[in-house]
Scaffold this motif. Structure first.
Motif, PDB file in Angstrom:
ATOM      1  N   ALA A 129      31.217  41.305  34.993  1.00 53.08           N
ATOM      2  CA  ALA A 129      31.907  42.292  35.827  1.00 53.08           C
ATOM      3  C   ALA A 129      31.453  42.212  37.282  1.00 53.08           C
ATOM      4  O   ALA A 129      32.278  42.150  38.201  1.00 53.08           O
ATOM      5  CB  ALA A 129      31.655  43.688  35.264  1.00 53.08           C
ATOM      6  N   GLY A 130      30.138  42.208  37.496  1.00 53.48           N
ATOM      7  CA  GLY A 130      29.626  42.209  38.863  1.00 53.48           C
ATOM      8  C   GLY A 130      30.054  40.993  39.658  1.00 53.48           C
ATOM      9  O   GLY A 130      30.449  41.097  40.824  1.00 53.48           O
ATOM     10  N   GLU A 131      30.000  39.829  39.015  1.00 50.04           N
ATOM     11  CA  GLU A 131      30.378  38.594  39.710  1.00 50.04           C
ATOM     12  C   GLU A 131      31.871  38.586  40.035  1.00 50.04           C
ATOM     13  O   GLU A 131      32.273  38.259  41.161  1.00 50.04           O
ATOM     14  CB  GLU A 131      30.024  37.391  38.846  1.00 50.04           C
ATOM     15  CG  GLU A 131      28.523  37.157  38.697  1.00 50.04           C
ATOM     16  CD  GLU A 131      28.210  36.081  37.667  1.00 50.04           C
ATOM     17  OE1 GLU A 131      29.164  35.517  37.099  1.00 50.04           O
ATOM     18  OE2 GLU A 131      27.024  35.809  37.444  1.00 50.04           O
ATOM     19  N   ALA A 132      32.694  38.926  39.052  1.00 47.75           N
ATOM     20  CA  ALA A 132      34.142  38.914  39.267  1.00 47.75           C
ATOM     21  C   ALA A 132      34.552  39.911  40.341  1.00 47.75           C
ATOM     22  O   ALA A 132      35.360  39.595  41.235  1.00 47.75           O
ATOM     23  CB  ALA A 132      34.859  39.214  37.957  1.00 47.75           C
ATOM     24  N   LEU A 133      33.993  41.107  40.291  1.00 47.62           N
ATOM     25  CA  LEU A 133      34.349  42.127  41.276  1.00 47.62           C
ATOM     26  C   LEU A 133      33.866  41.739  42.662  1.00 47.62           C
ATOM     27  O   LEU A 133      34.533  42.040  43.661  1.00 47.62           O
ATOM     28  CB  LEU A 133      33.767  43.478  40.852  1.00 47.62           C
ATOM     29  CG  LEU A 133      34.400  44.079  39.589  1.00 47.62           C
ATOM     30  CD1 LEU A 133      33.605  45.280  39.105  1.00 47.62           C
ATOM     31  CD2 LEU A 133      35.849  44.471  39.838  1.00 47.62           C
ATOM     32  N   SER A 134      32.738  41.051  42.751  1.00 52.34           N
ATOM     33  CA  SER A 134      32.232  40.594  44.054  1.00 52.34           C
ATOM     34  C   SER A 134      33.179  39.570  44.675  1.00 52.34           C
ATOM     35  O   SER A 134      33.446  39.612  45.886  1.00 52.34           O
ATOM     36  CB  SER A 134      30.835  39.985  43.900  1.00 52.34           C
ATOM     37  OG  SER A 134      29.897  40.961  43.507  1.00 52.34           O
ATOM     38  N   VAL A 135      33.686  38.643  43.862  1.00 49.24           N
ATOM     39  CA  VAL A 135      34.635  37.653  44.364  1.00 49.24           C
ATOM     40  C   VAL A 135      35.912  38.335  44.844  1.00 49.24           C
ATOM     41  O   VAL A 135      36.449  38.018  45.920  1.00 49.24           O
ATOM     42  CB  VAL A 135      34.957  36.593  43.282  1.00 49.24           C
ATOM     43  CG1 VAL A 135      36.089  35.671  43.742  1.00 49.24           C
ATOM     44  CG2 VAL A 135      33.721  35.775  42.938  1.00 49.24           C
ATOM     45  N   ILE A 136      36.396  39.278  44.064  1.00 44.39           N
ATOM     46  CA  ILE A 136      37.623  39.999  44.447  1.00 44.39           C
ATOM     47  C   ILE A 136      37.400  40.764  45.744  1.00 44.39           C
ATOM     48  O   ILE A 136      38.264  40.764  46.635  1.00 44.39           O
ATOM     49  CB  ILE A 136      38.050  40.938  43.308  1.00 44.39           C
ATOM     50  CG1 ILE A 136      38.467  40.114  42.068  1.00 44.39           C
ATOM     51  CG2 ILE A 136      39.204  41.836  43.745  1.00 44.39           C
ATOM     52  CD1 ILE A 136      38.534  40.927  40.787  1.00 44.39           C
ATOM     53  N   GLU A 137      36.250  41.397  45.875  1.00 48.20           N
ATOM     54  CA  GLU A 137      35.934  42.147  47.098  1.00 48.20           C
ATOM     55  C   GLU A 137      35.892  41.213  48.307  1.00 48.20           C
ATOM     56  O   GLU A 137      36.386  41.558  49.387  1.00 48.20           O
ATOM     57  CB  GLU A 137      34.592  42.876  46.914  1.00 48.20           C
ATOM     58  CG  GLU A 137      34.023  43.526  48.172  1.00 48.20           C
ATOM     59  CD  GLU A 137      34.801  44.726  48.661  1.00 48.20           C
ATOM     60  OE1 GLU A 137      34.362  45.332  49.650  1.00 48.20           O
ATOM     61  OE2 GLU A 137      35.861  45.066  48.076  1.00 48.20           O
TER      62      GLU A 137
END
Length: 242
Positions: free
Chosen positions: A229-237
């Motif tokens: 979750a953290g990695e995916a959301l960071s990329v999206i951000e």
């Protein structure tokens, strides 16, 4: 451009186009904060049959075991903090990109990170009541196994046990937002627990699925992203800010 990057970019486009976005999270949202999930090899249920501890029957017939399990969970949350993914979701709400969060998690990390509009579908482990009469209690009363001063009953956390109904207010609010949504983003849940498993199918909007493991049963989502979750959301951000 990699396929994974394309999936992230597709979701970013969905977010820009959406006027009402809902995020639905499960145990995989909290594992990066150090909270075990339930079904993995290192999860809560690896050595325990949930039907022996997380039920009303256990509360009535084996309160010592029930109390031991939930006390351990509470104490295990002592130093747990939200991770970057929780803070990104809270920021998106503040920026108007997300209108609602619905979560199966009882840990309160979305609230702690700053999210305001959170529906706790499985309750909260941080609030307590007498199981018999419903009188409000506090954490210390539960941890010390105090009896209810009103009826002599047992205190319990306000979590949904197996066989219990979900809180009406949280369910009704989550369903309202999901039926209104242009986009539903599901993060960190295997969607194996009814009725929350049905929520992503109750929207006419776009759907996205972010999880460490993507199975064939997730094929109905418009976009899937495999990863934490953290990695995916960071990329999206990062993409949202580029």
């Amino acid at each position: 451009m990699t396929s994974s990057y394309q999936h992230h970019a597709t979701l970013v486009n969905y977010m820009y186009q959406s006027k009402h976005t809902v995020i639905l999270t499960g145990a995989g949202m909290s594992t990066e904060s150090g909270i075990p999930d339930f079904r993995s090899r290192s999860g809560w249920w690896k050595d325990i049959d949930p039907l022996t501890v997380a039920t009303e029957e256990a509360l009535h017939k084996n309160y010592d075991l029930f109390h031991e399990f939930y006390s351990a969970r509470l104490k295990g949350l002592g130093d747990i903090k939200p991770h970057k993914g929780h803070f990104i979701i809270a920021k998106w709400e503040q920026d108007g990109l997300v209108q609602s969060v619905a979560t199966q998690n009882v840990d309160g990390l979305h609230h702690e990170a700053g999210s305001q509009n959170v529906d706790q579908l499985h309750g909260s482990i941080h609030s307590f009541r007498c199981h018999d009469c419903g009188m409000k209690g506090v954490k210390q009363q539960f941890l010390e196994k105090e009896s209810c001063s009103n009826c002599g009953g047992h205190f319990r956390p306000n979590v949904v046990l197996f066989g219990e109904a979900l809180p009406d207010d949280a369910w009704d609010s989550a369903l309202f937002h999901i039926q209104k949504a242009d986009l539903v983003i599901v993060i960190g849940t295997s969607l194996q627990v009814y009725p929350v498993s049905q929520l992503p199918r109750m929207t006419s909007g776009k759907t996205a699925f972010i999880n460490k493991e993507i199975g064939s049963e997730q094929s109905f989502f418009d976009v899937t992203i495999e990863g934490s979750a953290g990695e995916a959301l960071s990329v999206i951000e990062q993409l949202l800010n580029s």
